[in-house]
Design a protein around this motif. Structure first.
Motif, PDB file in Angstrom:
ATOM      1  N   MET A 296       1.019   4.813 -14.434  1.00  0.00           N
ATOM      2  CA  MET A 296       0.133   3.917 -13.716  1.00  0.00           C
ATOM      3  C   MET A 296      -0.997   4.753 -13.109  1.00  0.00           C
ATOM      4  O   MET A 296      -0.800   5.904 -12.751  1.00  0.00           O
ATOM      5  N   THR A 297      -2.155   4.140 -12.954  1.00  0.00           N
ATOM      6  CA  THR A 297      -3.282   4.848 -12.342  1.00  0.00           C
ATOM      7  C   THR A 297      -3.573   4.271 -10.957  1.00  0.00           C
ATOM      8  O   THR A 297      -3.152   3.156 -10.629  1.00  0.00           O
ATOM      9  N   PHE A 298      -4.312   5.039 -10.181  1.00  0.00           N
ATOM     10  CA  PHE A 298      -4.680   4.618  -8.830  1.00  0.00           C
ATOM     11  C   PHE A 298      -5.409   3.282  -8.860  1.00  0.00           C
ATOM     12  O   PHE A 298      -5.184   2.423  -8.010  1.00  0.00           O
ATOM     13  N   LYS A 299      -6.275   3.094  -9.841  1.00  0.00           N
ATOM     14  CA  LYS A 299      -7.055   1.857  -9.948  1.00  0.00           C
ATOM     15  C   LYS A 299      -6.160   0.627 -10.073  1.00  0.00           C
ATOM     16  O   LYS A 299      -6.506  -0.447  -9.599  1.00  0.00           O
ATOM     17  N   GLN A 300      -4.992   0.762 -10.681  1.00  0.00           N
ATOM     18  CA  GLN A 300      -4.095  -0.367 -10.907  1.00  0.00           C
ATOM     19  C   GLN A 300      -3.312  -0.778  -9.654  1.00  0.00           C
ATOM     20  O   GLN A 300      -2.755  -1.872  -9.615  1.00  0.00           O
ATOM     21  N   LEU A 301      -3.273   0.072  -8.643  1.00  0.00           N
ATOM     22  CA  LEU A 301      -2.563  -0.251  -7.407  1.00  0.00           C
ATOM     23  C   LEU A 301      -3.330  -1.294  -6.605  1.00  0.00           C
ATOM     24  O   LEU A 301      -4.546  -1.424  -6.736  1.00  0.00           O
ATOM     25  N   ARG A 302      -2.617  -2.005  -5.751  1.00  0.00           N
ATOM     26  CA  ARG A 302      -3.253  -2.908  -4.803  1.00  0.00           C
ATOM     27  C   ARG A 302      -3.472  -2.152  -3.496  1.00  0.00           C
ATOM     28  O   ARG A 302      -2.712  -1.226  -3.180  1.00  0.00           O
TER      29      ARG A 302
ATOM     30  N   TYR B 296       1.356   8.681  -0.113  1.00  0.00           N
ATOM     31  CA  TYR B 296       0.001   8.186   0.109  1.00  0.00           C
ATOM     32  C   TYR B 296       0.008   6.670   0.162  1.00  0.00           C
ATOM     33  O   TYR B 296       0.936   6.024  -0.312  1.00  0.00           O
ATOM     34  N   ARG B 297      -1.063   6.100   0.717  1.00  0.00           N
ATOM     35  CA  ARG B 297      -1.235   4.658   0.745  1.00  0.00           C
ATOM     36  C   ARG B 297      -2.654   4.346   0.306  1.00  0.00           C
ATOM     37  O   ARG B 297      -3.613   4.994   0.760  1.00  0.00           O
ATOM     38  N   LYS B 298      -2.811   3.375  -0.587  1.00  0.00           N
ATOM     39  CA  LYS B 298      -4.149   3.010  -1.058  1.00  0.00           C
ATOM     40  C   LYS B 298      -4.898   2.316   0.069  1.00  0.00           C
ATOM     41  O   LYS B 298      -4.456   1.296   0.591  1.00  0.00           O
ATOM     42  N   ALA B 299      -6.032   2.885   0.459  1.00  0.00           N
ATOM     43  CA  ALA B 299      -6.832   2.346   1.556  1.00  0.00           C
ATOM     44  C   ALA B 299      -8.018   1.530   1.045  1.00  0.00           C
ATOM     45  O   ALA B 299      -8.450   0.590   1.690  1.00  0.00           O
ATOM     46  N   SER B 300      -8.552   1.907  -0.111  1.00  0.00           N
ATOM     47  CA  SER B 300      -9.673   1.192  -0.726  1.00  0.00           C
ATOM     48  C   SER B 300      -9.677   1.553  -2.210  1.00  0.00           C
ATOM     49  O   SER B 300      -8.795   2.274  -2.674  1.00  0.00           O
ATOM     50  N   ASN B 301     -10.670   1.092  -2.930  1.00  0.00           N
ATOM     51  CA  ASN B 301     -10.724   1.393  -4.361  1.00  0.00           C
ATOM     52  C   ASN B 301     -11.112   2.832  -4.661  1.00  0.00           C
ATOM     53  O   ASN B 301     -11.033   3.266  -5.811  1.00  0.00           O
ATOM     54  N   SER B 302     -11.517   3.580  -3.634  1.00  0.00           N
ATOM     55  CA  SER B 302     -11.921   4.968  -3.871  1.00  0.00           C
ATOM     56  C   SER B 302     -11.287   5.963  -2.899  1.00  0.00           C
ATOM     57  O   SER B 302     -11.626   7.135  -2.918  1.00  0.00           O
TER      58      SER B 302
ATOM     59  N   ILE C  82     -10.176   9.759  -3.872  1.00  0.00           N
ATOM     60  CA  ILE C  82      -9.300   9.891  -5.031  1.00  0.00           C
ATOM     61  C   ILE C  82      -9.985   9.225  -6.224  1.00  0.00           C
ATOM     62  O   ILE C  82     -10.688   8.226  -6.063  1.00  0.00           O
ATOM     63  N   ARG C  83      -9.799   9.788  -7.390  1.00  0.00           N
ATOM     64  CA  ARG C  83     -10.397   9.230  -8.600  1.00  0.00           C
ATOM     65  C   ARG C  83      -9.592   8.024  -9.074  1.00  0.00           C
ATOM     66  O   ARG C  83      -8.354   8.049  -9.033  1.00  0.00           O
ATOM     67  N   PRO C  84     -10.255   6.988  -9.545  1.00  0.00           N
ATOM     68  CA  PRO C  84      -9.553   5.781 -10.004  1.00  0.00           C
ATOM     69  C   PRO C  84      -8.549   6.043 -11.129  1.00  0.00           C
ATOM     70  O   PRO C  84      -7.530   5.374 -11.215  1.00  0.00           O
ATOM     71  N   GLY C  85      -8.808   7.037 -11.968  1.00  0.00           N
ATOM     72  CA  GLY C  85      -7.933   7.317 -13.093  1.00  0.00           C
ATOM     73  C   GLY C  85      -6.773   8.246 -12.787  1.00  0.00           C
ATOM     74  O   GLY C  85      -5.997   8.591 -13.686  1.00  0.00           O
TER      75      GLY C  85
ATOM     76  N   THR D  41      -3.265   9.616 -12.072  1.00  0.00           N
ATOM     77  CA  THR D  41      -1.927   9.115 -12.335  1.00  0.00           C
ATOM     78  C   THR D  41      -1.127   9.101 -11.040  1.00  0.00           C
ATOM     79  O   THR D  41      -1.125  10.081 -10.301  1.00  0.00           O
ATOM     80  N   VAL D  42      -0.463   7.980 -10.778  1.00  0.00           N
ATOM     81  CA  VAL D  42       0.321   7.822  -9.551  1.00  0.00           C
ATOM     82  C   VAL D  42       1.700   7.263  -9.883  1.00  0.00           C
ATOM     83  O   VAL D  42       1.902   6.665 -10.936  1.00  0.00           O
ATOM     84  N   ILE D  43       2.629   7.452  -8.948  1.00  0.00           N
ATOM     85  CA  ILE D  43       3.971   6.890  -9.061  1.00  0.00           C
ATOM     86  C   ILE D  43       4.140   5.930  -7.883  1.00  0.00           C
ATOM     87  O   ILE D  43       4.265   6.367  -6.740  1.00  0.00           O
ATOM     88  N   PRO D  44       4.102   4.615  -8.144  1.00  0.00           N
ATOM     89  CA  PRO D  44       4.259   3.663  -7.038  1.00  0.00           C
ATOM     90  C   PRO D  44       5.669   3.715  -6.465  1.00  0.00           C
ATOM     91  O   PRO D  44       6.635   3.980  -7.181  1.00  0.00           O
ATOM     92  N   LEU D  45       5.790   3.482  -5.164  1.00  0.00           N
ATOM     93  CA  LEU D  45       7.093   3.455  -4.504  1.00  0.00           C
ATOM     94  C   LEU D  45       7.597   2.018  -4.445  1.00  0.00           C
ATOM     95  O   LEU D  45       6.815   1.095  -4.225  1.00  0.00           O
ATOM     96  N   ASN D  46       8.909   1.861  -4.605  1.00  0.00           N
ATOM     97  CA  ASN D  46       9.495   0.531  -4.463  1.00  0.00           C
ATOM     98  C   ASN D  46       9.873   0.320  -3.000  1.00  0.00           C
ATOM     99  O   ASN D  46       9.739   1.212  -2.171  1.00  0.00           O
ATOM    100  N   ARG D  47      10.382  -0.873  -2.672  1.00  0.00           N
ATOM    101  CA  ARG D  47      10.691  -1.204  -1.278  1.00  0.00           C
ATOM    102  C   ARG D  47      11.714  -0.259  -0.659  1.00  0.00           C
ATOM    103  O   ARG D  47      11.591   0.126   0.491  1.00  0.00           O
ATOM    104  N   ALA D  48      12.727   0.114  -1.429  1.00  0.00           N
ATOM    105  CA  ALA D  48      13.768   1.007  -0.901  1.00  0.00           C
ATOM    106  C   ALA D  48      13.186   2.381  -0.586  1.00  0.00           C
ATOM    107  O   ALA D  48      13.512   2.983   0.444  1.00  0.00           O
ATOM    108  N   GLN D  49      12.325   2.893  -1.448  1.00  0.00           N
ATOM    109  CA  GLN D  49      11.707   4.197  -1.217  1.00  0.00           C
ATOM    110  C   GLN D  49      10.778   4.155  -0.002  1.00  0.00           C
ATOM    111  O   GLN D  49      10.731   5.104   0.773  1.00  0.00           O
ATOM    112  N   ILE D  50      10.054   3.058   0.158  1.00  0.00           N
ATOM    113  CA  ILE D  50       9.166   2.920   1.315  1.00  0.00           C
ATOM    114  C   ILE D  50       9.985   2.858   2.596  1.00  0.00           C
ATOM    115  O   ILE D  50       9.648   3.504   3.589  1.00  0.00           O
TER     116      ILE D  50
END
Length: 70
Positions: free
Chosen positions: A1-7, A23-29, A40-43, A45-54
């Protein structure tokens, strides 16, 4: 997954960076790490955390702050 795909507001890790760095996505950039905004660059690569990890991350962070107060 890429940073751009995160909400905005999603928590994630970056492969190859210390496991303790969440990290936490604060804006699109930008993202935040310990309340500091970082570009951070939109492209990126990131590993999203699930609810348990958060939940685990938040509990560890809270335990750390409590240990400083003692």
């Amino acid at each position: 997954m890429t940073f751009k795909q995160l909400r905005i507001g999603d928590y994630f890790r970056i492969p190859g960076i210390s496991f303790n760095c969440v990290y936490r996505k604060a804006s699109n950039s930008s993202c935040s790490l310990n309340s500091l905004l970082q570009p951070i660059r939109p492209g990126t690569t990131v590993i999203p955390l699930n609810r348990a990890q958060i939940a685990k991350y938040m509990a560890e962070k809270q335990d750390f702050w409590k240990s400083l107060q003692q």
